[in-house]
Design a protein around this motif. Structure first.
Motif, PDB file in Angstrom:
ATOM      1  N   THR A 253      -4.608   9.003  10.411  1.00  0.00           N
ATOM      2  CA  THR A 253      -3.925   9.981   9.563  1.00  0.00           C
ATOM      3  C   THR A 253      -2.624   9.386   9.040  1.00  0.00           C
ATOM      4  OG1 THR A 253      -4.847  11.817  10.856  1.00  0.00           O
ATOM      5  CG2 THR A 253      -2.948  12.302   9.467  1.00  0.00           C
ATOM      6  N   SER A 254      -2.454   9.368   7.745  1.00  0.00           N
ATOM      7  CA  SER A 254      -1.234   8.827   7.137  1.00  0.00           C
ATOM      8  C   SER A 254      -0.303   9.953   6.716  1.00  0.00           C
ATOM      9  CB  SER A 254      -1.586   7.977   5.913  1.00  0.00           C
ATOM     10  OG  SER A 254      -2.098   8.802   4.877  1.00  0.00           O
ATOM     11  N   LEU A 255       0.949   9.590   6.472  1.00  0.00           N
ATOM     12  CA  LEU A 255       1.884  10.580   5.939  1.00  0.00           C
ATOM     13  C   LEU A 255       1.425  11.085   4.576  1.00  0.00           C
ATOM     14  CD1 LEU A 255       5.409   9.160   6.901  1.00  0.00           C
ATOM     15  CD2 LEU A 255       4.097  10.968   8.021  1.00  0.00           C
TER      16      LEU A 255
ATOM     17  N   ASP B  18      -1.702  11.500   3.677  1.00  0.00           N
ATOM     18  CA  ASP B  18      -2.748  12.495   3.967  1.00  0.00           C
ATOM     19  C   ASP B  18      -2.118  13.844   4.314  1.00  0.00           C
ATOM     20  OD1 ASP B  18      -4.766  10.572   3.674  1.00  0.00           O
ATOM     21  OD2 ASP B  18      -4.704  10.045   5.803  1.00  0.00           O
TER      22      ASP B  18
ATOM     23  N   ARG C  79       4.822  13.045  -0.667  1.00  0.00           N
ATOM     24  CA  ARG C  79       4.989  12.193   0.510  1.00  0.00           C
ATOM     25  C   ARG C  79       6.458  11.982   0.854  1.00  0.00           C
ATOM     26  NH1 ARG C  79       6.017   7.280   2.368  1.00  0.00           N
ATOM     27  NH2 ARG C  79       4.743   6.393   4.062  1.00  0.00           N
TER      28      ARG C  79
ATOM     29  N   LYS D  96       6.067   9.050  11.198  1.00  0.00           N
ATOM     30  CA  LYS D  96       4.885   9.749  11.689  1.00  0.00           C
ATOM     31  C   LYS D  96       5.030  10.078  13.170  1.00  0.00           C
ATOM     32  CE  LYS D  96       0.755   7.731  11.927  1.00  0.00           C
ATOM     33  NZ  LYS D  96      -0.616   7.244  11.618  1.00  0.00           N
TER      34      LYS D  96
END
Length: 222
Positions: free
Chosen positions: A47-49, A51, A60, A70
């Motif tokens: 999971t990315s920032l 996302d 973002r 994160k």
């Protein structure tokens, strides 16, 4: 014109500040909610920032500005899951923890604490499991997992200390052993296994946790 504009500007800043604060809080809540959902569904590493920003419907940079990283966002997810909201009130001072302090017998205290375990398990079991799985991914997450275990043990110690204040004093094992017992059973993993996986009712789960703590502390014979 200049004076009036300045006065009007000061008025807008003064009266808009609470609105901006509330908007910022709602944005943070949306980000934390999205992060919790995605961390559980996909895992922390996947999971990315970006996302999270997409899911929360924010930019973002907004996520980064609100939390910085994160890992910091994950800590907020954990805190929110444990407490149930973002108010700066320790778990032990929450209204839903109060029955533990109000219990006048060991049985009453442990029943109330079993209910606390149910509430936290319902909110945080999947979050705990996600952090456990991610703990090998780096020192920050390993430290977070260790902190979570330490905090669970601190909570168990508070309960044991309260049990020892009751009259007549419960016939407990030595302090460390008693804390070990309560710490073992306040693990949200039990909720995940029994309620989420095996389909136990929450009522059955709460009664089982209370009984296990009672038995493990040697109170059956008291």
């Amino acid at each position: 014109m200049g004076v009036n504009s300045s006065a009007a500007g000061r008025g807008r800043r003064r009266y808009d500040s609470p609105l901006r604060d509330e908007q910022a809080r709602r944005t943070r809540q949306a980000i934390v909610t999205a992060a919790a959902r995605l961390f559980v569904a996909r895992g922390y590493a996947a999971t990315s920032l970006a996302d999270i920003a997409t899911d929360a419907e924010v930019a973002r940079p907004t996520v980064f500005a609100a939390f910085g990283s994160k890992a910091a966002l994950l800590r907020e997810v954990v805190d929110r899951a444990l407490a149930g909201d973002d108010e700066p009130v320790p778990v032990a001072e929450r209204p839903w923890f109060r029955p533990v302090w109000q219990g006048q017998t060991p049985q009453a205290v442990l029943r109330a604490y079993a209910e606390v375990c149910r509430l936290i398990g319902k909110r945080a079991a999947e979050i705990f499991e996600m952090v456990r799985r991610a703990a090998d991914e780096g020192p920050e997450l390993s430290d977070l997992w260790e902190t979570m275990q330490h905090n669970r043990r601190a909570g168990a110690a508070m309960v044991v200390d309260h049990l020892r204040t009751l009259t007549p004093a419960p016939h407990l094992p030595d302090h460390e052993r008693a804390v070990d017992v309560v710490w073992l059973f306040n693990d949200p993993a039990h909720y995940r296994s029994l309620v989420r996986t095996r389909g136990w009712s929450e009522r059955a789960y709460t009664a089982w946790i209370a009984d296990q703590m009672h038995h493990g502390l040697g109170l059956d014979a008291s």
